[in-house]
Design an enzyme around this catalytic site. Structure first.
Site, PDB file in Angstrom:
ATOM      1  N   CYS A  95      -4.657  -9.524   0.769  1.00 58.54           N
ATOM      2  CA  CYS A  95      -4.506  -8.704  -0.508  1.00 58.54           C
ATOM      3  C   CYS A  95      -3.824  -7.337  -0.520  1.00 58.54           C
ATOM      4  O   CYS A  95      -3.150  -7.004  -0.996  1.00 58.54           O
ATOM      5  CB  CYS A  95      -5.815  -8.720  -1.037  1.00 58.54           C
ATOM      6  SG  CYS A  95      -7.158  -7.573  -0.120  1.00 58.54           S
ATOM      7  N   HIS A 106     -11.408  -5.890  -1.404  1.00 52.65           N
ATOM      8  CA  HIS A 106     -10.101  -6.468  -2.025  1.00 52.65           C
ATOM      9  C   HIS A 106      -9.589  -5.735  -3.080  1.00 52.65           C
ATOM     10  O   HIS A 106     -10.233  -4.833  -3.808  1.00 52.65           O
ATOM     11  CB  HIS A 106     -10.746  -7.989  -2.844  1.00 52.65           C
ATOM     12  CG  HIS A 106      -9.486  -8.532  -3.580  1.00 52.65           C
ATOM     13  ND1 HIS A 106      -8.540  -9.352  -2.866  1.00 52.65           N
ATOM     14  CD2 HIS A 106      -9.203  -8.607  -4.757  1.00 52.65           C
ATOM     15  CE1 HIS A 106      -7.684  -9.925  -3.861  1.00 52.65           C
ATOM     16  NE2 HIS A 106      -7.915  -9.214  -5.059  1.00 52.65           N
ATOM     17  N   ASP A 122      -2.745  -9.445  -9.913  1.00 49.73           N
ATOM     18  CA  ASP A 122      -3.305  -9.496  -8.678  1.00 49.73           C
ATOM     19  C   ASP A 122      -2.591 -10.672  -7.947  1.00 49.73           C
ATOM     20  O   ASP A 122      -2.700 -11.876  -8.221  1.00 49.73           O
ATOM     21  CB  ASP A 122      -4.747  -9.928  -8.725  1.00 49.73           C
ATOM     22  CG  ASP A 122      -5.491  -9.960  -7.304  1.00 49.73           C
ATOM     23  OD1 ASP A 122      -4.626  -9.720  -6.213  1.00 49.73           O
ATOM     24  OD2 ASP A 122      -6.578  -9.926  -7.103  1.00 49.73           O
TER      25      ASP A 122
END
Length: 241
Positions: free
Chosen positions: A48, A85, A100
């Site tokens: 991420c 995250h 995202d």
């Protein structure tokens, strides 16, 4: 809006989620030039922080205003996990969107509007966001029920915040990424999950899983299914339990 959606989809489909450098004993840099060298020039994937730092840079170069966020993962766990995250809040046309590209195979293909109980269908995959006081919850509809992916607040984060979280997930023995091989990719009609030597293919209508026999087959799957090329003698250090 079209630009935001198109580049989000292009990134999500093109760059796999993976933690392979950790299992090769390499450190994970969050410096932009290192991320570009790895993900863009080197045709590799990342997790991420790498993915969304790169994507945020692209969005800002295009003139978008955004806020970097920290999220707490809930998917397939009842444990209270740290906020490890990274996601993005992007302002576009007077609205705010969660963007995202770094959650892996269960993640978003397209941005989703930040609005309570807002549902969005991405090529057969359905998502929604729920407001919980000062926090928000991103959920995926699977197996006939809503599954929580992660929760987040709108507090802005800085690179130093991600460096601490990145150090934890890439080095701590309790981190899933230090002991499990994880490679994932998603497209409009198929999601691929490689976990150690188990390869699973999922679309909204079926799930298929097969076990890989040895390291040679693992390297072949990385090349053929995920576009990740490694030398024939490459071995990854992970727990096979």
């Amino acid at each position: 809006m079209d630009t935001l959606f198109e580049i989000h989809l292009a990134h999500a489909k093109s760059i796999p989620f993976e933690n392979l450098d950790i299992l090769l004993g390499k450190s994970i840099s969050l410096e932009l030039q290192d991320i570009e060298k790895k993900l863009v020039i080197g045709n590799r994937g990342g997790y991420c922080f790498e993915q969304n730092i790169l994507f945020a840079h692209v969005l800002e170069r295009l003139g978008f205003k955004l806020t970097r966020l920290a999220a707490r993962v809930h998917y397939k766990t009842n444990k209270l996990l740290p906020r490890t995250h990274m996601s993005l809040l992007v302002e576009c046309n007077g609205s705010f969107w969660i963007a995202d590209v770094g959650f892996g195979g269960h993640g978003l293909l397209l941005p989703i509007l930040l609005e309570d109980n807002q549902k969005s269908v991405h090529f057969g995959w359905q998502y929604r966001v729920l407001r919980q006081n000062q926090h928000w919850l991103l959920q995926l509809f699977e197996n006939n029920s809503w599954t929580s992916l992660y929760s987040f607040s709108l507090e802005p984060q800085e690179l130093v915040d991600y460096k601490i979280a990145n150090y934890y997930v890439s080095t701590h023995p309790d981190s899933l990424f230090t002991k499990t091989l994880i490679v994932q990719s998603l497209s409009a009609d198929l999601r691929k999950f490689l976990r150690n030597k188990s390869l699973t293919l999922i679309n909204p209508y079926f799930t298929r899983t097969r076990q890989l026999n040895d390291n040679n087959e693992l390297l072949e799957v990385l090349k053929q299914d995920f576009g990740l090329f490694f030398a024939p003698n490459t071995t990854f250090r992970y727990n096979e339990d």
